[in-house]
Design an enzyme around this catalytic site. Structure first.
Site, PDB file in Angstrom:
ATOM      1  N   ASP A 122      37.999   8.340 -12.243  1.00  0.00           N
ATOM      2  CA  ASP A 122      39.142   8.955 -12.028  1.00  0.00           C
ATOM      3  C   ASP A 122      39.768   7.856 -11.105  1.00  0.00           C
ATOM      4  O   ASP A 122      39.396   6.678 -10.818  1.00  0.00           O
ATOM      5  CB  ASP A 122      39.348  10.396 -11.386  1.00  0.00           C
ATOM      6  N   CYS A 175      34.121   8.784  -8.792  1.00  0.00           N
ATOM      7  CA  CYS A 175      35.482   9.473  -8.526  1.00  0.00           C
ATOM      8  C   CYS A 175      35.504   9.160  -6.867  1.00  0.00           C
ATOM      9  O   CYS A 175      34.561   8.330  -6.301  1.00  0.00           O
ATOM     10  CB  CYS A 175      35.452  11.046  -8.796  1.00  0.00           C
ATOM     11  N   THR A 224      34.382  10.779  -4.359  1.00  0.00           N
ATOM     12  CA  THR A 224      33.198  11.167  -3.570  1.00  0.00           C
ATOM     13  C   THR A 224      31.817  10.977  -4.415  1.00  0.00           C
ATOM     14  O   THR A 224      30.836  10.905  -4.222  1.00  0.00           O
ATOM     15  CB  THR A 224      33.051  12.421  -2.755  1.00  0.00           C
ATOM     16  N   HIS A 230      11.564  10.210 -11.698  1.00  0.00           N
ATOM     17  CA  HIS A 230      11.411  11.656 -11.554  1.00  0.00           C
ATOM     18  C   HIS A 230      12.105  12.730 -12.329  1.00  0.00           C
ATOM     19  O   HIS A 230      11.846  13.681 -12.995  1.00  0.00           O
ATOM     20  CB  HIS A 230      11.490  12.423 -10.357  1.00  0.00           C
ATOM     21  N   HIS A 264       6.802  15.350 -14.530  1.00  0.00           N
ATOM     22  CA  HIS A 264       8.115  15.487 -14.533  1.00  0.00           C
ATOM     23  C   HIS A 264       8.828  15.807 -15.781  1.00  0.00           C
ATOM     24  O   HIS A 264       9.866  16.223 -16.147  1.00  0.00           O
ATOM     25  CB  HIS A 264       8.593  13.908 -14.017  1.00  0.00           C
TER      26      HIS A 264
END
Ligand code: RB5
Length: 146
Positions: A10, A67, A69, A100, A135
């Site tokens: 964004d 974006c 954050t 993992h 995993h």
């Protein structure tokens, strides 16, 4: 043929996304840039959707999302059961999200991460293999959450 990595962002992450696209090319990957490329405000779920569809349609094998954050766009991407998007801040997370979690999308905050840290994390993400074994069972459960 080189691996195709899709990128989307964004307005809060597009500058970082553009730098990461150049980094990808310098590492020998093909960058599929899904935008945006201007500071005009857009909605991060729409950009996560573009990247998810590119992976679903086989246009790219893995992806990078940015974006402001990294939080909103990773929440959005993880609504798709075939996406395992990891919001990454350091090299340890970049390695473990592959070993993992078999993450197929790496997410960064354009307003929160330094460029050298992002480059290092991206390289680790690209080169680290999934460890499988115990995993594998856990990752399979992620696609069948009730
Ligand atoms: C946009 O201003 C900002 O909310 C977005 O880039 C992101 O940080 C959301 O999680």
């Amino acid at each position: 043929m080189s691996e195709v990595i899709a990128l989307a962002a964004d307005h809060g992450g597009f500058e970082l996304k553009n730098k990461l696209a150049e980094k990808l090319k310098s590492l020998g990957y093909e960058a599929l840039d899904l935008g945006v490329n201007t500071p005009d405000s857009v909605d991060y779920p729409d950009m996560a959707a573009k990247l998810a569809h590119a992976i679903k349609d086989g246009k790219a094998s893995r992806g990078i999302l940015c974006c402001g954050t990294g939080i909103g766009i990773s929440i959005a991407a993880n609504r798709y059961d075939f996406i395992r998007a990891a919001l990454i801040h350091d090299a340890f997370g970049a390695r473990l999200c592959r070993e993992h979690n078999n993450a197929n999308v790496i997410v960064f905050g354009g307003r929160t991460i330094g460029i050298e840290v992002a480059y290092e994390c991206l390289e680790i993400f690209l080169k680290t293999q999934f460890a499988g074994d115990r995993h594998q069972r856990r990752v399979e459960k992620l696609s069948h959450m009730e």
